[in-house]
Design a protein around this motif. Sequence first.
Motif, PDB file in Angstrom:
ATOM      1  N   LEU A 181     112.505  30.463  20.948  1.00 36.34           N
ATOM      2  CA  LEU A 181     113.933  30.757  21.047  1.00 36.34           C
ATOM      3  C   LEU A 181     114.242  32.140  20.464  1.00 36.34           C
ATOM      4  O   LEU A 181     114.973  32.947  21.058  1.00 36.34           O
ATOM      5  CB  LEU A 181     114.719  29.675  20.289  1.00 36.34           C
ATOM      6  N   LYS A 182     113.657  32.444  19.309  1.00 34.83           N
ATOM      7  CA  LYS A 182     113.854  33.747  18.663  1.00 34.83           C
ATOM      8  C   LYS A 182     113.243  34.871  19.493  1.00 34.83           C
ATOM      9  O   LYS A 182     113.815  35.970  19.584  1.00 34.83           O
ATOM     10  CB  LYS A 182     113.248  33.735  17.263  1.00 34.83           C
ATOM     11  N   ASP A 183     112.090  34.582  20.121  1.00 37.15           N
ATOM     12  CA  ASP A 183     111.454  35.581  20.989  1.00 37.15           C
ATOM     13  C   ASP A 183     112.373  35.953  22.145  1.00 37.15           C
ATOM     14  O   ASP A 183     112.479  37.120  22.529  1.00 37.15           O
ATOM     15  CB  ASP A 183     110.127  35.049  21.535  1.00 37.15           C
ATOM     16  N   PHE A 184     113.034  34.948  22.714  1.00 39.50           N
ATOM     17  CA  PHE A 184     113.967  35.207  23.813  1.00 39.50           C
ATOM     18  C   PHE A 184     115.131  36.071  23.330  1.00 39.50           C
ATOM     19  O   PHE A 184     115.525  37.042  23.990  1.00 39.50           O
ATOM     20  CB  PHE A 184     114.492  33.888  24.385  1.00 39.50           C
ATOM     21  N   ASP A 185     115.687  35.705  22.189  1.00 42.94           N
ATOM     22  CA  ASP A 185     116.871  36.407  21.676  1.00 42.94           C
ATOM     23  C   ASP A 185     116.586  37.863  21.321  1.00 42.94           C
ATOM     24  O   ASP A 185     117.500  38.690  21.285  1.00 42.94           O
ATOM     25  CB  ASP A 185     117.422  35.669  20.451  1.00 42.94           C
ATOM     26  N   GLU A 194     111.056  39.574  31.930  1.00 42.94           N
ATOM     27  CA  GLU A 194     110.504  38.934  30.737  1.00 42.94           C
ATOM     28  C   GLU A 194     111.423  37.812  30.252  1.00 42.94           C
ATOM     29  O   GLU A 194     110.960  36.766  29.795  1.00 42.94           O
ATOM     30  CB  GLU A 194     110.309  39.977  29.630  1.00 42.94           C
ATOM     31  N   ARG A 195     112.723  38.008  30.348  1.00 42.53           N
ATOM     32  CA  ARG A 195     113.673  36.973  29.928  1.00 42.53           C
ATOM     33  C   ARG A 195     113.538  35.725  30.811  1.00 42.53           C
ATOM     34  O   ARG A 195     113.656  34.594  30.328  1.00 42.53           O
ATOM     35  CB  ARG A 195     115.104  37.514  29.987  1.00 42.53           C
ATOM     36  N   VAL A 224     120.003  34.213  32.260  1.00 42.90           N
ATOM     37  CA  VAL A 224     119.112  34.947  33.167  1.00 42.90           C
ATOM     38  C   VAL A 224     119.399  34.582  34.619  1.00 42.90           C
ATOM     39  O   VAL A 224     119.412  35.442  35.498  1.00 42.90           O
ATOM     40  CB  VAL A 224     117.634  34.640  32.838  1.00 42.90           C
ATOM     41  N   VAL A 225     119.619  33.296  34.869  1.00 40.47           N
ATOM     42  CA  VAL A 225     119.878  32.831  36.234  1.00 40.47           C
ATOM     43  C   VAL A 225     121.115  33.526  36.813  1.00 40.47           C
ATOM     44  O   VAL A 225     121.138  33.918  37.979  1.00 40.47           O
ATOM     45  CB  VAL A 225     120.043  31.291  36.250  1.00 40.47           C
ATOM     46  N   LYS A 226     122.130  33.682  36.001  1.00 43.62           N
ATOM     47  CA  LYS A 226     123.342  34.389  36.465  1.00 43.62           C
ATOM     48  C   LYS A 226     123.023  35.852  36.776  1.00 43.62           C
ATOM     49  O   LYS A 226     123.585  36.427  37.716  1.00 43.62           O
ATOM     50  CB  LYS A 226     124.442  34.283  35.413  1.00 43.62           C
TER      51      LYS A 226
END
Length: 399
Positions: A181-185, A194-195, A224-226
């Motif tokens: 979760l932190k990696d994504f943020d 990458e996201r 990301v989907v949006k």
Amino acid sequence: MKKYYFLLALLFCSVLLHCQERYFLNSDTRLYTSASASAEFSGYFKYGAEVQLLSESKNGWYKVKADNLSEGYIPEKFVATRLNSADIKVRDNENPIIEGSDNYYGSNHLFVLVAGLKARAQPDKNSKIKEILNVGDPVAVNYLPKSQEEWVNISGNFSDEYAKFTLRKFIGKRPDFNTLLKDFDKLDVNNITERKTVGERLVELAWNSETTTLAPAYQRYYEVVKQLNDPKLLADTELNMAVAKGLAKHKKPEEILAFVKKSEFVLKGLKTKAWYLTQKDLVKTFGKPVKKATVSDECGVYLSETFYYYQDLEASVNEQKNQAEITKVFINKNNKLVLNPNATLDNSLTEKAFIEKYGSYIGASIKAPHSYSIQIEDSEFKIEFKDGKLFTIEIFFYC
């Protein structure tokens, strides 16, 4: 010449013996490139791994084949035809394979690290795909090569029927949800590729974790989907978010049972008692079956091994006792399932409406999209949607 044939026959018998016997390792060890403990090694074996012997013992060493088809040498002292509780295991502290039972798996294993991992029938990227695995799925591993680019057999089995392969770099220690979760943020909001990759891993890992992780995972992934602006992906994600919302408020088993205990099918106007009716009423309502077949029932869960197949439904039928048990119904304008007086599943019900109304009662999995379950004592309703509309309802009996 006779002596030559005798030696050849002796060799054949020896090879045949090894082919018939199964051999296991009674300790951790490594696959060495030559018959010496000081030699380079190709990978790690865990206690219980099966090997195939390729030679007779020589100076205390066997040449063997690992379950990923790699060949090398192991000490003879670690080879046995059976395992038992008295085995004195020598543990290899550098061996990355997770031993024994944890909260996820009961024997030697590792975990999938990437989303949508393709498990193949052979150690070849062009071979048949046997299964699609998700982040956090545990996989059986008895031999692990050192090289990240080598193949691993993730079935723990030599048999072609069961063997499944993936590359070493795609499996390892179970990912930590909060770390991911932190990696994504931390990712730049414009780094969409990458996201998306990390977002997919988050979602799959959430499905393999507590239901409370689904909401934060989908919150990130939906961002990301949006950005991608893919209408189908957007619709699917919004549907899964609704499922996740329902699972977060999941009812207790006794509440679900109370909700469905008076369930009954209505088939062409005929009400069933739960999903039972007489064989005569079945034939009177639907006519002669399109097909009759005998289905093996090793668990003894069906009324009979005789099955009637119609365009609208399938049923187990005991002709001698004049009994019929509905096993599968195709939902159309004539057929519906009444869960209780206030809850009816019919052909007007959309998948979205079903999730919004009954999301807290259902079971769901990312591996079976558009398919849901509702538990009913020692069985469950398996509810399938097709093109957004209710398609079939099946009674799945536990063995």
